[in-house]
Design a protein around this motif. Sequence first.
Motif, PDB file in Angstrom:
ATOM      1  N   ARG A  30       0.819  -1.202   0.000  1.00  0.00           N
ATOM      2  CA  ARG A  30       0.000   0.000   0.000  1.00  0.00           C
ATOM      3  C   ARG A  30       0.860   1.262   0.000  1.00  0.00           C
ATOM      4  NH1 ARG A  30      -3.066  -0.818  -2.864  1.00  0.00           N
ATOM      5  NH2 ARG A  30      -3.866   1.251  -2.408  1.00  0.00           N
ATOM      6  N   LEU A  31       1.973   1.261   0.712  1.00  0.00           N
ATOM      7  CA  LEU A  31       2.826   2.443   0.723  1.00  0.00           C
ATOM      8  C   LEU A  31       3.409   2.700  -0.656  1.00  0.00           C
ATOM      9  CD1 LEU A  31       4.235   4.785   2.099  1.00  0.00           C
ATOM     10  CD2 LEU A  31       6.021   3.197   2.873  1.00  0.00           C
ATOM     11  N   SER A  32       3.892   1.661  -1.316  1.00  0.00           N
ATOM     12  CA  SER A  32       4.483   1.874  -2.650  1.00  0.00           C
ATOM     13  C   SER A  32       3.437   2.392  -3.625  1.00  0.00           C
ATOM     14  CB  SER A  32       5.109   0.575  -3.166  1.00  0.00           C
ATOM     15  OG  SER A  32       4.154  -0.459  -3.299  1.00  0.00           O
ATOM     16  N   ALA A  33       2.232   1.818  -3.598  1.00  0.00           N
ATOM     17  CA  ALA A  33       1.170   2.281  -4.489  1.00  0.00           C
ATOM     18  C   ALA A  33       0.760   3.713  -4.165  1.00  0.00           C
ATOM     19  CB  ALA A  33      -0.035   1.353  -4.387  1.00  0.00           C
ATOM     20  N   SER A  34       0.679   4.045  -2.877  1.00  0.00           N
ATOM     21  CA  SER A  34       0.242   5.386  -2.479  1.00  0.00           C
ATOM     22  C   SER A  34       1.303   6.429  -2.783  1.00  0.00           C
ATOM     23  CB  SER A  34      -0.103   5.395  -0.985  1.00  0.00           C
ATOM     24  OG  SER A  34      -1.165   4.501  -0.708  1.00  0.00           O
ATOM     25  N   LEU A  35       2.585   6.076  -2.643  1.00  0.00           N
ATOM     26  CA  LEU A  35       3.649   7.005  -3.021  1.00  0.00           C
ATOM     27  C   LEU A  35       3.579   7.320  -4.509  1.00  0.00           C
ATOM     28  CD1 LEU A  35       6.624   5.520  -0.971  1.00  0.00           C
ATOM     29  CD2 LEU A  35       5.708   7.836  -0.724  1.00  0.00           C
ATOM     30  N   ALA A  36       3.348   6.299  -5.309  1.00  0.00           N
ATOM     31  CA  ALA A  36       3.233   6.524  -6.756  1.00  0.00           C
ATOM     32  C   ALA A  36       2.041   7.414  -7.076  1.00  0.00           C
ATOM     33  CB  ALA A  36       3.103   5.181  -7.472  1.00  0.00           C
ATOM     34  N   GLU A  37       0.959   7.257  -6.317  1.00  0.00           N
ATOM     35  CA  GLU A  37      -0.245   8.054  -6.556  1.00  0.00           C
ATOM     36  C   GLU A  37      -0.063   9.483  -6.066  1.00  0.00           C
ATOM     37  OE1 GLU A  37      -4.995   8.139  -5.299  1.00  0.00           O
ATOM     38  OE2 GLU A  37      -3.677   6.551  -4.587  1.00  0.00           O
ATOM     39  N   GLY A  39       2.792  11.224  -5.195  1.00  0.00           N
ATOM     40  CA  GLY A  39       3.889  12.039  -5.709  1.00  0.00           C
ATOM     41  C   GLY A  39       4.313  11.725  -7.119  1.00  0.00           C
ATOM     42  N   ALA A  40       3.562  10.855  -7.799  1.00  0.00           N
ATOM     43  CA  ALA A  40       3.945  10.406  -9.144  1.00  0.00           C
ATOM     44  C   ALA A  40       5.355   9.823  -9.129  1.00  0.00           C
ATOM     45  CB  ALA A  40       3.846  11.555 -10.148  1.00  0.00           C
ATOM     46  N   ASP A  41       5.694   9.155  -8.003  1.00  0.00           N
ATOM     47  CA  ASP A  41       7.017   8.546  -7.864  1.00  0.00           C
ATOM     48  C   ASP A  41       7.051   7.198  -8.577  1.00  0.00           C
ATOM     49  OD1 ASP A  41       8.036  10.586  -6.093  1.00  0.00           O
ATOM     50  OD2 ASP A  41       6.756   9.716  -4.546  1.00  0.00           O
ATOM     51  N   GLU A  42       8.278   6.708  -8.830  1.00  0.00           N
ATOM     52  CA  GLU A  42       8.489   5.337  -9.262  1.00  0.00           C
ATOM     53  C   GLU A  42       9.026   4.562  -8.066  1.00  0.00           C
ATOM     54  OE1 GLU A  42      10.376   4.528 -13.191  1.00  0.00           O
ATOM     55  OE2 GLU A  42      10.747   6.694 -13.151  1.00  0.00           O
ATOM     56  N   VAL A  43       8.365   3.464  -7.739  1.00  0.00           N
ATOM     57  CA  VAL A  43       8.793   2.645  -6.610  1.00  0.00           C
ATOM     58  C   VAL A  43       8.962   1.216  -7.091  1.00  0.00           C
ATOM     59  CG1 VAL A  43       8.325   1.920  -4.244  1.00  0.00           C
ATOM     60  CG2 VAL A  43       7.425   4.113  -5.068  1.00  0.00           C
ATOM     61  N   ARG A  44      10.153   0.662  -6.892  1.00  0.00           N
ATOM     62  CA  ARG A  44      10.387  -0.743  -7.182  1.00  0.00           C
ATOM     63  C   ARG A  44      10.773  -1.444  -5.881  1.00  0.00           C
ATOM     64  NH1 ARG A  44      13.358  -1.090 -13.171  1.00  0.00           N
ATOM     65  NH2 ARG A  44      11.688   0.025 -14.266  1.00  0.00           N
ATOM     66  N   THR A  45      10.086  -2.548  -5.614  1.00  0.00           N
ATOM     67  CA  THR A  45      10.371  -3.344  -4.433  1.00  0.00           C
ATOM     68  C   THR A  45      11.124  -4.590  -4.859  1.00  0.00           C
ATOM     69  OG1 THR A  45       8.369  -2.578  -3.330  1.00  0.00           O
ATOM     70  CG2 THR A  45       9.390  -4.568  -2.463  1.00  0.00           C
ATOM     71  N   TYR A  46      12.268  -4.826  -4.214  1.00  0.00           N
ATOM     72  CA  TYR A  46      13.098  -5.984  -4.511  1.00  0.00           C
ATOM     73  C   TYR A  46      12.930  -6.999  -3.388  1.00  0.00           C
ATOM     74  CZ  TYR A  46      15.088  -2.697  -7.827  1.00  0.00           C
ATOM     75  OH  TYR A  46      15.236  -1.787  -8.839  1.00  0.00           O
ATOM     76  N   THR A  47      12.467  -8.195  -3.762  1.00  0.00           N
ATOM     77  CA  THR A  47      12.234  -9.243  -2.782  1.00  0.00           C
ATOM     78  C   THR A  47      12.754 -10.565  -3.341  1.00  0.00           C
ATOM     79  OG1 THR A  47      10.552 -10.163  -1.272  1.00  0.00           O
ATOM     80  CG2 THR A  47       9.914  -9.873  -3.578  1.00  0.00           C
ATOM     81  N   ARG A  48      12.856 -11.561  -2.483  1.00  0.00           N
ATOM     82  CA  ARG A  48      13.389 -12.858  -2.901  1.00  0.00           C
ATOM     83  C   ARG A  48      12.295 -13.690  -3.565  1.00  0.00           C
ATOM     84  NH1 ARG A  48      13.523 -17.866  -0.473  1.00  0.00           N
ATOM     85  NH2 ARG A  48      15.208 -19.240  -1.143  1.00  0.00           N
ATOM     86  N   ARG A  49      12.674 -14.370  -4.631  1.00  0.00           N
ATOM     87  CA  ARG A  49      11.730 -15.212  -5.362  1.00  0.00           C
ATOM     88  C   ARG A  49      11.785 -16.643  -4.840  1.00  0.00           C
ATOM     89  NH1 ARG A  49      12.108 -17.163 -11.559  1.00  0.00           N
ATOM     90  NH2 ARG A  49       9.907 -17.578 -11.966  1.00  0.00           N
ATOM     91  N   TRP A  50      10.618 -17.230  -4.652  1.00  0.00           N
ATOM     92  CA  TRP A  50      10.543 -18.646  -4.282  1.00  0.00           C
ATOM     93  C   TRP A  50       9.153 -19.156  -4.659  1.00  0.00           C
ATOM     94  CZ3 TRP A  50       6.952 -20.460  -0.639  1.00  0.00           C
ATOM     95  CH2 TRP A  50       6.312 -19.483   0.111  1.00  0.00           C
ATOM     96  N   GLY A  58       3.346  -5.971 -11.414  1.00  0.00           N
ATOM     97  CA  GLY A  58       2.967  -4.609 -11.072  1.00  0.00           C
ATOM     98  C   GLY A  58       2.075  -4.585  -9.847  1.00  0.00           C
ATOM     99  N   ILE A  59       2.230  -3.525  -9.065  1.00  0.00           N
ATOM    100  CA  ILE A  59       1.346  -3.278  -7.923  1.00  0.00           C
ATOM    101  C   ILE A  59       0.292  -2.253  -8.318  1.00  0.00           C
ATOM    102  CG2 ILE A  59       1.222  -2.324  -5.583  1.00  0.00           C
ATOM    103  CD1 ILE A  59       4.057  -3.350  -5.123  1.00  0.00           C
ATOM    104  N   ALA A  60       0.755  -1.154  -8.903  1.00  0.00           N
ATOM    105  CA  ALA A  60      -0.103  -0.071  -9.386  1.00  0.00           C
ATOM    106  C   ALA A  60       0.732   0.700 -10.400  1.00  0.00           C
ATOM    107  CB  ALA A  60      -0.545   0.825  -8.237  1.00  0.00           C
ATOM    108  N   GLU A  61       0.113   1.677 -11.048  1.00  0.00           N
ATOM    109  CA  GLU A  61       0.884   2.487 -11.989  1.00  0.00           C
ATOM    110  C   GLU A  61       2.010   3.196 -11.239  1.00  0.00           C
ATOM    111  OE1 GLU A  61       0.300   6.038 -15.303  1.00  0.00           O
ATOM    112  OE2 GLU A  61      -1.447   5.189 -14.270  1.00  0.00           O
ATOM    113  N   GLY A  62       3.258   2.912 -11.640  1.00  0.00           N
ATOM    114  CA  GLY A  62       4.407   3.516 -10.978  1.00  0.00           C
ATOM    115  C   GLY A  62       4.984   2.692  -9.850  1.00  0.00           C
ATOM    116  N   ALA A  63       4.383   1.555  -9.519  1.00  0.00           N
ATOM    117  CA  ALA A  63       4.872   0.710  -8.425  1.00  0.00           C
ATOM    118  C   ALA A  63       4.883  -0.743  -8.883  1.00  0.00           C
ATOM    119  CB  ALA A  63       3.995   0.864  -7.193  1.00  0.00           C
ATOM    120  N   GLU A  64       5.990  -1.429  -8.650  1.00  0.00           N
ATOM    121  CA  GLU A  64       6.113  -2.808  -9.111  1.00  0.00           C
ATOM    122  C   GLU A  64       7.031  -3.605  -8.190  1.00  0.00           C
ATOM    123  OE1 GLU A  64       7.826  -2.676 -13.077  1.00  0.00           O
ATOM    124  OE2 GLU A  64       8.761  -0.760 -12.572  1.00  0.00           O
ATOM    125  N   VAL A  65       6.979  -4.925  -8.346  1.00  0.00           N
ATOM    126  CA  VAL A  65       7.792  -5.847  -7.559  1.00  0.00           C
ATOM    127  C   VAL A  65       8.709  -6.620  -8.490  1.00  0.00           C
ATOM    128  CG1 VAL A  65       7.775  -7.885  -6.065  1.00  0.00           C
ATOM    129  CG2 VAL A  65       6.032  -6.135  -5.778  1.00  0.00           C
TER     130      VAL A  65
END
Length: 416
Positions: A30-37, A39-50, A58-65
């Motif tokens: 929710r924080l990454s999506a809300s930041l993109a909304e 402030g029109a920011d780009e937010v990328r979240t890096y997490t481990r794949r398993w 994608g999470i929302a426009e401007g936010a992705e994993v």
Amino acid sequence: MRIGFVSPHSDPLAEPGEPDSGGQCVYEERLSASLAEVGADEVRTYTRRWGGKEAHRGIAEGAEVLRLDTGSEGFLRKEDMAPELPGFIEEMWRRDGDWLGKTDLFHGHYWDGGAAALMASLRTGRPLVFTAHSLGREKRDRVPEDGTLNYALRIGNEHRIMGAADAIIALTEVEKGILERRYGVDPGKVAVVPGGVDTAIYRPTADPAEIRTRHGLAEDERLVFTTGRLDPRKGYDLFLQAIPEAARRLKAEGVHARFLLPGGGPELNALERQVRDRMEALIAEHDLQDRVVLFPHLNFDELVAHYTAADLYVLPSPYEPFGLVAVEAMACATPVLATQHGGPPEIVTPGTDGDLVDPTDPEGFARALAELLRDRRQLARMGENAQRKAREVFDWRAVAGKIREVYALVLENAPG
């Protein structure tokens, strides 16, 4: 603004019921999506794949994993994540080096994310922001080391991360005080910003009567709800030990209640099975089969419907750093009985939108349960107050705006 969220163990798009899914995942999503909304920011979240998950979502426009393959396969507990971190960082740059080279700042979540974000900050010279979500020194006080929790490693790294961070976001004033008192952090670099809730989707919804009918409740019977992953730190055993005395007190006044607790999914890991077995043993010991329902994992719509249908939400953890589920319940107009240890005292106002209790005191826990449940008009009034507070204080747009102010100040003060 380009913001790199770093969170190896916590996937913002984790499915409910997955290991290590929960409040931190929701916070990041929710924080990454809300930041993109906001402030029109780009937010990328890096997490481990398993578990065969998609490498990019994608999470929302401007936010992705971006999910990264590291040196091992399958689920890893966060307590065992340290050996993966160097490979995790190298995979970040192999997968996304061009974008990372233009990142404005890194925001690490939990100690493993903080450690990886510190490596990224050192590699690029960009500022580091850190949110602990939970603190090792506090957790160790309430859940002693059992040979698997690796507190020494965690706490040592927490000190290093906090010393290097340009800013630390604490979820509560209590947490800020702990950072100063127990970690030696300069309070001047700590900003207190609570977790949030999307009040557009967490709101009274569906037909409460359908949920009540599903669980076999009589018209005047109270419905008490709690949810979360099966983890010994969530306090479900403490809740079950308080129910018999609460039920006795209520019965003396002609009031009956049904208690809904999580029972996990069809496949439980060893720790989840241990928690479930303990819960079932307590239900049998106290003859609670007619009062307690262990429900399976709920999808989102069912979760909100249960929040809405409940007369009272209970957060029984011995210690809760923040308590996002409490805010979700409040947004659905449900009052909350929560632990008095950690963040909930900054969410719940006793007598106004719920109450606070020491869940390790079964008699006090039972007394508070009975006092809240005996008067349905009081519960309704508290629910209205709870929903109002959720909208005015904890809506994600307001939270994202405050965190963006922290980012802006960090960038303003960054060298070069």
